[in-house]
Scaffold this active site. Structure first.
Site, PDB file in Angstrom:
ATOM      1  CE  LYS A 111      -4.268  -1.627   1.455  1.00  0.00           C
ATOM      2  NZ  LYS A 111      -5.627  -1.709   1.924  1.00  0.00           N
ATOM      3  CE  LYS A 192      -6.374  -8.215  -0.687  1.00  0.00           C
ATOM      4  NZ  LYS A 192      -8.050  -7.782  -0.249  1.00  0.00           N
ATOM      5  CE  LYS A 195     -13.962  -3.950   2.067  1.00  0.00           C
ATOM      6  NZ  LYS A 195     -13.186  -3.584   2.250  1.00  0.00           N
TER       7      LYS A 195
HETATM    8  P1  ATP Z   1      -8.914  -2.587  -0.105  1.00  0.00           P
HETATM    9  O1  ATP Z   1      -8.686  -3.060  -1.048  1.00  0.00           O
HETATM   10  O2  ATP Z   1      -9.769  -1.058   1.203  1.00  0.00           O
HETATM   11  O3  ATP Z   1      -8.269  -2.820   1.280  1.00  0.00           O
HETATM   12  P2  ATP Z   1     -10.419  -5.810   0.705  1.00  0.00           P
HETATM   13  O4  ATP Z   1     -11.248  -5.566  -0.143  1.00  0.00           O
HETATM   14  O5  ATP Z   1      -9.417  -5.755   1.115  1.00  0.00           O
HETATM   15  O6  ATP Z   1     -10.049  -3.875   1.068  1.00  0.00           O
HETATM   16  P3  ATP Z   1     -10.682  -5.350   3.535  1.00  0.00           P
HETATM   17  O7  ATP Z   1     -11.233  -4.911   4.546  1.00  0.00           O
HETATM   18  O8  ATP Z   1      -9.280  -5.123   3.963  1.00  0.00           O
HETATM   19  O9  ATP Z   1     -11.157  -5.559   1.954  1.00  0.00           O
HETATM   20  O10 ATP Z   1     -10.630  -7.220   4.287  1.00  0.00           O
HETATM   21  C1  ATP Z   1     -12.433  -7.798   4.720  1.00  0.00           C
HETATM   22  C2  ATP Z   1     -11.807  -9.011   4.754  1.00  0.00           C
HETATM   23  O11 ATP Z   1     -11.572  -9.615   3.646  1.00  0.00           O
HETATM   24  C3  ATP Z   1     -11.399  -9.380   5.660  1.00  0.00           C
HETATM   25  O12 ATP Z   1     -10.688 -10.683   5.793  1.00  0.00           O
HETATM   26  C4  ATP Z   1      -9.897  -9.968   4.574  1.00  0.00           C
HETATM   27  O13 ATP Z   1      -9.186 -11.128   4.619  1.00  0.00           O
HETATM   28  C5  ATP Z   1     -11.109 -10.646   3.418  1.00  0.00           C
HETATM   29  N1  ATP Z   1     -10.800 -10.210   1.864  1.00  0.00           N
HETATM   30  C6  ATP Z   1     -10.251  -9.603   1.483  1.00  0.00           C
HETATM   31  N2  ATP Z   1      -9.973  -9.565  -0.119  1.00  0.00           N
HETATM   32  C7  ATP Z   1      -9.977 -10.440  -0.292  1.00  0.00           C
HETATM   33  C8  ATP Z   1     -10.447 -11.564  -1.261  1.00  0.00           C
HETATM   34  N3  ATP Z   1      -9.706 -11.574  -2.793  1.00  0.00           N
HETATM   35  N4  ATP Z   1     -10.356 -12.381  -1.540  1.00  0.00           N
HETATM   36  C9  ATP Z   1     -10.784 -13.607  -0.022  1.00  0.00           C
HETATM   37  N5  ATP Z   1     -10.883 -12.909   1.335  1.00  0.00           N
HETATM   38  C10 ATP Z   1     -10.664 -11.366   1.129  1.00  0.00           C
END
Ligand code: ATP
Ligand code: LTN
Length: 327
Positions: A111, A192, A195
């Protein structure tokens, strides 16, 4: 009684990666142990947020928690910033961890990579996460596998603290799903699903319209050999679609491979659109009922009260161990 704790950042709307890797486990665990689920708004401000959007997304995530099946009778559901013990413990943990171990966190490296200078909060982010978990004496932390390293750090800090001051914290464990602990981006299956990724077609949000779901899946990057086979290393795109299909249909990946033997990717994608859209209908219906309701705020207030009671007890224990004067 065992307890699980987890959190989701209100950085945008929950996508199917969050659902498969984390939320689905949140719901299942409700019947096995005590469960505490947080909307971690203070984590999301480690990168710039629009204040209006942050507020909306926080309530969106809360409503989505309920829409996917979290039951406030079984789970404590609350917003992180409404319980001050999180930032309080986070400072104490900051004084018991090392810059070296924080520099090794891959999420921080990812990040901060393209930034000229990174906010200090992005660096100390895992310590706020450790505080979240340790405050609730959680044995289990259901998360996607991108968070594994943060849980390892939490364990190290808890053990270090316990060794220095005597038994204070429960040492937590990572809890991941067998299938889908890391759902990949649809536009690039080596990243991955996230969001905050720029391309909205890289993910499927739980609130996406059927047309958006269709576009995202039909555009999904695959390979050119047109064989439907699960092989994460050589065929990451199609393997990712098979995982998503399996989770939403309840079918084993092997059975899906058999079903589509000899078919092209087009057919699989077309059917996957239907499988995903069918699953999202119920979630969205529930979301529309709850999002603007008084009930949502009531649930979050009750969650805050319960979270405050548990976390204050932990803070008393921690402060007393540290020799901080209390009266
Ligand atoms: P950001 O893009 O803002 O970092 P994010 O999509 O990674 O957000 P988080 O709020 O950080 O989402 O994660 C919420 C939960 O979802 C955490 O337990 C994280 O490990 C899980 N998670 C996030 N992305 C994935 C993915 N691509 N596959 C499986 N689990 C995920
Ligand atoms: N860092 C996590 C979100 C998060 C979390 C937590 C998860 C914050 N605090 C406590 C589990 C337990 C993320 O980015 N997904």
């Amino acid at each position: 009684m065992k307890r699980a704790f987890s959190g989701v950042q209100p950085t945008g709307n929950i996508h199917i990666g969050n659902y498969i890797g984390a939320l689905k486990q949140f719901v299942e665990l409700q019947n096995e142990m005590e469960t505490v689920y947080c909307i971690v708004d203070l984590h999301s401000i480690t990168v710039p947020q629009d204040p209006k959007e942050l507020k909306e997304h926080t309530l969106d995530v809360a409503a989505l928690y309920l829409s996917v099946g979290l039951d406030p009778e079984k789970s404590i559901i609350f917003i992180q910033s409404t319980v001050p013990a999180h930032t309080e413990l986070s400072w104490i943990l900051t004084c018991h961890s090392y810059t070296g171990e924080l520099s090794r966190m891959t999420q921080f490296k990812d990040k901060s990579r393209e930034k000229e200078s990174a906010p200090a909060g992005l660096f100390t982010y895992p310590l706020l996460m450790a505080a979240d978990i340790l405050l609730y004496d959680a044995q289990f932390v259901p998360v996607g596998n991108d968070q594994k390293q943060h849980i390892e750090l939490t364990r190290d800090i808890a053990e270090r603290f316990n060794n220095k001051y005597g038994e204070t914290f429960v040492v937590p464990q990572y809890k991941g799903t067998k299938v889908g602990a890391r759902i990949m981006a649809l536009d690039n299956p080596t990243n991955k699903m996230s969001k905050s990724a720029e391309n909205e077609y890289s993910r499927i949000s739980l609130l996406d319209s059927p047309i958006k779901v269709k576009k995202s899946i039909m555009k999904a990057t695959t390979d050119s050999d047109n064989e439907i086979k699960f092989d994460e290393e050589n065929k990451p795109g199609i393997s990712n679609l098979l995982t998503i299909y399996s989770v939403f249909s309840g079918m084993e990946v092997g059975d899906i491979e058999k079903k589509y033997k000899g078919c092209g990717y087009g057919q699989l994608k077309k059917d996957l659109v239907e499988v995903v859209n069918d699953s999202l209908v119920d979630i969205q219906k529930k979301y529309n009922e709850i999002r603007k309701s008084e009930e949502l705020i009531k649930i979050l207030k009750e969650g805050r009260e319960k979270a405050q009671t548990i976390s204050q007890k932990t803070m008393e224990r921690v402060k007393s161990k540290l020799g901080l004067v209390r009266f």
